[in-house]
Design an enzyme around this catalytic site. Structure first.
Site, PDB file in Angstrom:
ATOM      1  N   ILE A   1       0.893  -1.148   0.000  1.00  0.00           N
ATOM      2  CA  ILE A   1       0.000   0.000   0.000  1.00  0.00           C
ATOM      3  C   ILE A   1       0.938   1.205   0.000  1.00  0.00           C
ATOM      4  O   ILE A   1       1.907   1.247   0.759  1.00  0.00           O
ATOM      5  CB  ILE A   1      -0.928  -0.055   1.248  1.00  0.00           C
ATOM      6  CG1 ILE A   1      -1.847   1.149   1.373  1.00  0.00           C
ATOM      7  CG2 ILE A   1      -0.172  -0.205   2.529  1.00  0.00           C
ATOM      8  CD1 ILE A   1      -2.882   0.957   2.530  1.00  0.00           C
ATOM      9  N   SER A   2       0.698   2.172  -0.882  1.00  0.00           N
ATOM     10  CA  SER A   2       1.599   3.326  -0.994  1.00  0.00           C
ATOM     11  C   SER A   2       1.593   4.135   0.293  1.00  0.00           C
ATOM     12  O   SER A   2       0.642   4.073   1.084  1.00  0.00           O
ATOM     13  CB  SER A   2       1.155   4.247  -2.142  1.00  0.00           C
ATOM     14  OG  SER A   2       1.256   3.581  -3.376  1.00  0.00           O
TER      15      SER A   2
END
Ligand code: SAH
Length: 213
Positions: A58-59
């Site tokens: 997940i960024s």
């Protein structure tokens, strides 16, 4: 503790980037801790990427917010996301398009199921997760007012440009020697304009339009 960290991020973004209040409100409304493994929940508001399984991440919150800002969805936008992953980016977008819709394509069927579960737990409505090769877009559902690619592509896949609505915008990280250049394409009068918005780092796009395709 978590709320203090979340507010600190918002204060920094307001100062550093001048993000609009509705974007900051969308971030505040979405529980990032619901999109990661429970063992990592203390790290939910650290400003770094986190593993979501299957070798994917997940960024970091700042990247999610900058991409959302570059995309600038309108309340009634129809949005296509490539790379649902945990579903977090889609959840933030869904808050910004209450009269529109987010359709997110995920290559990995297991992650797509995780994303659906996380989105339900976070009460994100108007989001649909579809399993497929997002590089091909979704021709049957096109056109899209906004398209966001959340994995690094060697170039912006042609089908996505074709499926962008007139007046629409597409944001994607395009791989290069130093990392990924964030690119924004806009379509006006049938012409596509390209802007470069800085360097980032992303996991690669898979499938037909990826580097191994
Ligand atoms: N937006 C996600 C993070 C994405 S990580 C979030 O908020 O959590 C990148 C994701 O893109 C991974 O889940 C990966 O499986 C997916 N992906 C890679 N290539 C893809 C493709 N061709 N089509 C759809 N999804 C793809």
């Amino acid at each position: 503790m978590r709320l203090a960290q979340k507010r600190a991020l918002v204060a920094r973004w307001r100062e550093e980037y001048g993000f609009p209040e509705r974007l900051l409100a969308a971030f505040m409304a979405v529980p990032r801790e619901r999109f990661i493994d429970a063992s990592l929940s203390d790290e939910a508001y650290g400003d770094y990427p986190l593993p979501i399984g299957g070798g994917q991440t997940i960024s970091q919150p700042t990247t999610v917010m900058l991409m959302t800002h570059f995309l600038a969805p309108e309340p009634d936008s129809r949005v296509l996301e490539v790379g649902a992953g945990s579903g977090y980016q889609a959840a933030v977008l869904s808050r910004l398009v209450p009269e529109g819709k987010v359709i997110s394509v995920e290559y990995d069927a297991g992650l797509a199921e995780t994303a659906r579960r996380n989105l339900r737990a976070a009460d994100a409505e108007n989001v649909e997760v579809v399993v497929g090769d997002g590089g091909d877009g979704l021709p049957d559902r096109a056109p899209f007012d906004r398209i966001i690619v959340t994995c690094a592509c060697p170039k912006v896949p042609g089908p996505l440009v074709a499926q962008l609505a007139e007046g629409g915008a597409l944001v994607a990280p395009v791989s290069g020697l130093l990392g990924e250049t964030m690119v924004r394409l806009t379509k006006e009068g049938g012409k596509v304009k390209k802007e470069r918005l800085g360097l980032f780092s992303f996991v690669p796009l898979r499938g037909r339009h990826g580097s191994d395709g």
